[in-house]
Motif scaffolding. Sequence first.
Motif, PDB file in Angstrom:
ATOM      1  N   GLU A 237      36.543  21.448 138.067  1.00 53.86           N
ATOM      2  CA  GLU A 237      36.373  20.333 137.117  1.00 53.86           C
ATOM      3  C   GLU A 237      35.579  20.710 135.878  1.00 53.86           C
ATOM      4  O   GLU A 237      35.609  19.988 134.892  1.00 53.86           O
ATOM      5  CB  GLU A 237      35.746  19.111 137.799  1.00 53.86           C
ATOM      6  N   ARG A 238      34.864  21.861 135.925  1.00 52.90           N
ATOM      7  CA  ARG A 238      34.088  22.248 134.741  1.00 52.90           C
ATOM      8  C   ARG A 238      34.522  23.619 134.203  1.00 52.90           C
ATOM      9  O   ARG A 238      33.755  24.259 133.484  1.00 52.90           O
ATOM     10  CB  ARG A 238      32.589  22.222 135.043  1.00 52.90           C
ATOM     11  N   THR A 239      35.721  24.075 134.583  1.00 54.13           N
ATOM     12  CA  THR A 239      36.122  25.436 134.205  1.00 54.13           C
ATOM     13  C   THR A 239      37.311  25.455 133.267  1.00 54.13           C
ATOM     14  O   THR A 239      38.331  24.791 133.515  1.00 54.13           O
ATOM     15  CB  THR A 239      36.458  26.262 135.466  1.00 54.13           C
ATOM     16  N   VAL A 240      37.182  26.247 132.189  1.00 55.18           N
ATOM     17  CA  VAL A 240      38.312  26.593 131.329  1.00 55.18           C
ATOM     18  C   VAL A 240      38.693  28.021 131.718  1.00 55.18           C
ATOM     19  O   VAL A 240      37.913  28.955 131.518  1.00 55.18           O
ATOM     20  CB  VAL A 240      37.912  26.544 129.834  1.00 55.18           C
ATOM     21  N   SER A 241      39.881  28.192 132.292  1.00 51.42           N
ATOM     22  CA  SER A 241      40.314  29.522 132.749  1.00 51.42           C
ATOM     23  C   SER A 241      41.215  30.130 131.688  1.00 51.42           C
ATOM     24  O   SER A 241      42.218  29.526 131.291  1.00 51.42           O
ATOM     25  CB  SER A 241      41.101  29.417 134.061  1.00 51.42           C
ATOM     26  N   ILE A 242      40.845  31.325 131.245  1.00 46.76           N
ATOM     27  CA  ILE A 242      41.557  31.962 130.127  1.00 46.76           C
ATOM     28  C   ILE A 242      42.175  33.285 130.575  1.00 46.76           C
ATOM     29  O   ILE A 242      41.550  34.065 131.293  1.00 46.76           O
ATOM     30  CB  ILE A 242      40.574  32.212 128.957  1.00 46.76           C
ATOM     31  N   SER A 243      43.409  33.514 130.122  1.00 46.29           N
ATOM     32  CA  SER A 243      44.021  34.823 130.363  1.00 46.29           C
ATOM     33  C   SER A 243      45.008  35.104 129.242  1.00 46.29           C
ATOM     34  O   SER A 243      45.096  34.338 128.278  1.00 46.29           O
ATOM     35  CB  SER A 243      44.712  34.867 131.734  1.00 46.29           C
ATOM     36  N   SER A 244      45.720  36.211 129.356  1.00 44.23           N
ATOM     37  CA  SER A 244      46.733  36.503 128.345  1.00 44.23           C
ATOM     38  C   SER A 244      47.736  37.507 128.893  1.00 44.23           C
ATOM     39  O   SER A 244      47.503  38.117 129.941  1.00 44.23           O
ATOM     40  CB  SER A 244      46.084  37.008 127.053  1.00 44.23           C
ATOM     41  N   GLY A 245      48.852  37.629 128.188  1.00 46.59           N
ATOM     42  CA  GLY A 245      49.911  38.524 128.665  1.00 46.59           C
ATOM     43  C   GLY A 245      49.719  39.964 128.216  1.00 46.59           C
ATOM     44  O   GLY A 245      50.399  40.865 128.705  1.00 46.59           O
ATOM     45  N   GLY A 246      48.800  40.203 127.278  1.00 50.09           N
ATOM     46  CA  GLY A 246      48.681  41.515 126.644  1.00 50.09           C
ATOM     47  C   GLY A 246      48.458  42.657 127.609  1.00 50.09           C
ATOM     48  O   GLY A 246      49.143  43.684 127.539  1.00 50.09           O
ATOM     49  N   LYS A 247      47.490  42.504 128.509  1.00 51.45           N
ATOM     50  CA  LYS A 247      47.128  43.620 129.393  1.00 51.45           C
ATOM     51  C   LYS A 247      48.166  43.800 130.493  1.00 51.45           C
ATOM     52  O   LYS A 247      48.586  44.902 130.805  1.00 51.45           O
ATOM     53  CB  LYS A 247      45.775  43.363 130.062  1.00 51.45           C
ATOM     54  N   THR A 248      48.562  42.681 131.119  1.00 51.37           N
ATOM     55  CA  THR A 248      49.458  42.790 132.262  1.00 51.37           C
ATOM     56  C   THR A 248      50.803  43.386 131.849  1.00 51.37           C
ATOM     57  O   THR A 248      51.352  44.237 132.552  1.00 51.37           O
ATOM     58  CB  THR A 248      49.680  41.391 132.885  1.00 51.37           C
ATOM     59  N   PHE A 249      51.331  42.950 130.703  1.00 48.36           N
ATOM     60  CA  PHE A 249      52.683  43.379 130.324  1.00 48.36           C
ATOM     61  C   PHE A 249      52.681  44.424 129.209  1.00 48.36           C
ATOM     62  O   PHE A 249      53.724  44.685 128.602  1.00 48.36           O
ATOM     63  CB  PHE A 249      53.514  42.146 129.909  1.00 48.36           C
ATOM     64  N   SER A 250      51.517  45.001 128.929  1.00 47.38           N
ATOM     65  CA  SER A 250      51.411  46.025 127.874  1.00 47.38           C
ATOM     66  C   SER A 250      51.965  45.518 126.545  1.00 47.38           C
ATOM     67  O   SER A 250      52.733  46.211 125.867  1.00 47.38           O
ATOM     68  CB  SER A 250      52.138  47.318 128.289  1.00 47.38           C
ATOM     69  N   THR A 251      51.574  44.307 126.182  1.00 45.42           N
ATOM     70  CA  THR A 251      52.018  43.721 124.916  1.00 45.42           C
ATOM     71  C   THR A 251      50.794  43.207 124.155  1.00 45.42           C
ATOM     72  O   THR A 251      50.762  42.045 123.743  1.00 45.42           O
ATOM     73  CB  THR A 251      52.986  42.548 125.183  1.00 45.42           C
ATOM     74  N   THR A 252      49.804  44.087 123.958  1.00 42.70           N
ATOM     75  CA  THR A 252      48.557  43.605 123.355  1.00 42.70           C
ATOM     76  C   THR A 252      48.775  43.109 121.928  1.00 42.70           C
ATOM     77  O   THR A 252      48.026  42.268 121.438  1.00 42.70           O
ATOM     78  CB  THR A 252      47.459  44.695 123.354  1.00 42.70           C
ATOM     79  N   GLY A 253      49.818  43.618 121.254  1.00 40.16           N
ATOM     80  CA  GLY A 253      50.061  43.204 119.872  1.00 40.16           C
ATOM     81  C   GLY A 253      50.770  41.859 119.746  1.00 40.16           C
ATOM     82  O   GLY A 253      50.903  41.333 118.635  1.00 40.16           O
ATOM     83  N   TRP A 254      51.222  41.298 120.848  1.00 40.00           N
ATOM     84  CA  TRP A 254      51.938  40.016 120.774  1.00 40.00           C
ATOM     85  C   TRP A 254      50.978  38.827 120.693  1.00 40.00           C
ATOM     86  O   TRP A 254      51.337  37.768 120.194  1.00 40.00           O
ATOM     87  CB  TRP A 254      52.832  39.829 121.999  1.00 40.00           C
ATOM     88  N   LYS A 255      49.790  39.002 121.272  1.00 40.58           N
ATOM     89  CA  LYS A 255      48.764  37.953 121.238  1.00 40.58           C
ATOM     90  C   LYS A 255      49.278  36.613 121.789  1.00 40.58           C
ATOM     91  O   LYS A 255      49.175  35.563 121.139  1.00 40.58           O
ATOM     92  CB  LYS A 255      48.236  37.765 119.811  1.00 40.58           C
ATOM     93  N   ILE A 256      49.812  36.659 122.990  1.00 39.82           N
ATOM     94  CA  ILE A 256      50.143  35.412 123.682  1.00 39.82           C
ATOM     95  C   ILE A 256      49.126  35.229 124.806  1.00 39.82           C
ATOM     96  O   ILE A 256      49.122  35.979 125.786  1.00 39.82           O
ATOM     97  CB  ILE A 256      51.581  35.439 124.261  1.00 39.82           C
ATOM     98  N   GLY A 257      48.265  34.239 124.634  1.00 37.72           N
ATOM     99  CA  GLY A 257      47.269  33.930 125.646  1.00 37.72           C
ATOM    100  C   GLY A 257      47.402  32.480 126.081  1.00 37.72           C
ATOM    101  O   GLY A 257      48.268  31.749 125.583  1.00 37.72           O
TER     102      GLY A 257
END
Length: 404
Positions: A237-257
Amino acid sequence: MTPQLDGPWQRASAGAGLLGADGRPADTIFAEMSALAASTGAINLGQGFPDTDGPAEVLEAARQAIADGVNQYPPGRGMPVLREAIAAHQARFWGLHPDPATEILVTAGATEALAATLLALVKPGDEVLTVEPFYDAYAAVIGLAGGVHTTVELDLTPEGFVLDPGRLADAITPRTRAIVVNNPHNPTGYQWTREALEALVAAAERADAVLVTDEVYEHLCFDAPHIPLATIPGAAERTVSISSGGKTFSTTGWKIGWLTAPAPLVDAVVAVKQWLTFVNGAPFQPAIAVGLGLPDAVFDRIRDDLMMRRDQLGAALSDAGFVVHRPSAGYFTVADPAGLGLTDAASVCRTLAHEVGVVGIPVSAFCKPRLAREWGGLIRFAQCKREDVLTEACERLERWARKS
Ligand code: PMP
Ligand code: GLN
């Protein structure tokens, strides 16, 4: 005449240690070390980006989306196909069930998710706690928001980097507005234990602080399973969970989080995010949706492949005389050349770039002055590189160590 230029940018640059003696912002340590690698021709084990492409299905989906005309502004909260895929991913891997309509927001990388969250919630003078060492963007954004950056230091023990749950709880004060939980941790690869996460949630409840995670390495855990903070009782109830696709899919330049959080928290962040980028990456959003839906075996392969390279780099650094603090997750290995008689990482990194042909990053760049002095010898090397590139880098390091 140039107008008076004082403003929050100075706090942001100073917070990240970027304001030079001349009062102008310097490059981030990552940009600086990549430029050094480019100018010296050295192998870049500094900035954390892979040098190979990720799953072909993901790349093809982006090409297809462009061909299909997915080239205009997507909806402000993200394309439905991606929000559905994030919801399905959270359910499949972590047993969490965010509502794609109200509890998920797509962002320009994890970086924008983090910035929008802190800018939305931190008032001038509020404390924001992070672990130290810390990823540079945290200090910068806390500075922009006018917050006070407090830290709890990791300890370096014979068992590796550890976080003392007691000291963590002590660092959370009634003035703590938010706590940024980077798990797995950059630069050390430390993974928060369940005990530390539980201590955190109890202390956050007492202080009524918001928990903000940065889990961009969630699928790159080698030695222990990832424990998302939002799965700890009392946290969601008090957490904002953040992640992104850059590291997992080797697409750091796409900036989809993305972020997931209870609806009122998402609303607060949307109110800021829509005035930052509004939206980004239309054709990349369905492509990351494809990635999130790939079979478990693909995620396992991505992790195992990186784990092999962690082991390769660790063995070579150790052969070259470094003490290696083996990471249990993530893109990076921290190593100490003290056994070679070298205790100043900043100067070792210059020598490595110019004379050895390998670029690493001093861990002090992630620290405030006290810890920077204590850990002044430590160097972070990126393992997210091709096997032959790592082999060449390792041979160079071993040759150099034999000579010195
Ligand atoms: N958080 C951490 C801990 C990182 O290491 C990085 C960068 N590699 C980011 C956030 C940035 O993520 P993104 O590129 O998705 O903005
Ligand atoms: N996260 C990457 C790293 O730690 C760098 C990203 C950046 O250059 N801002 O190396």
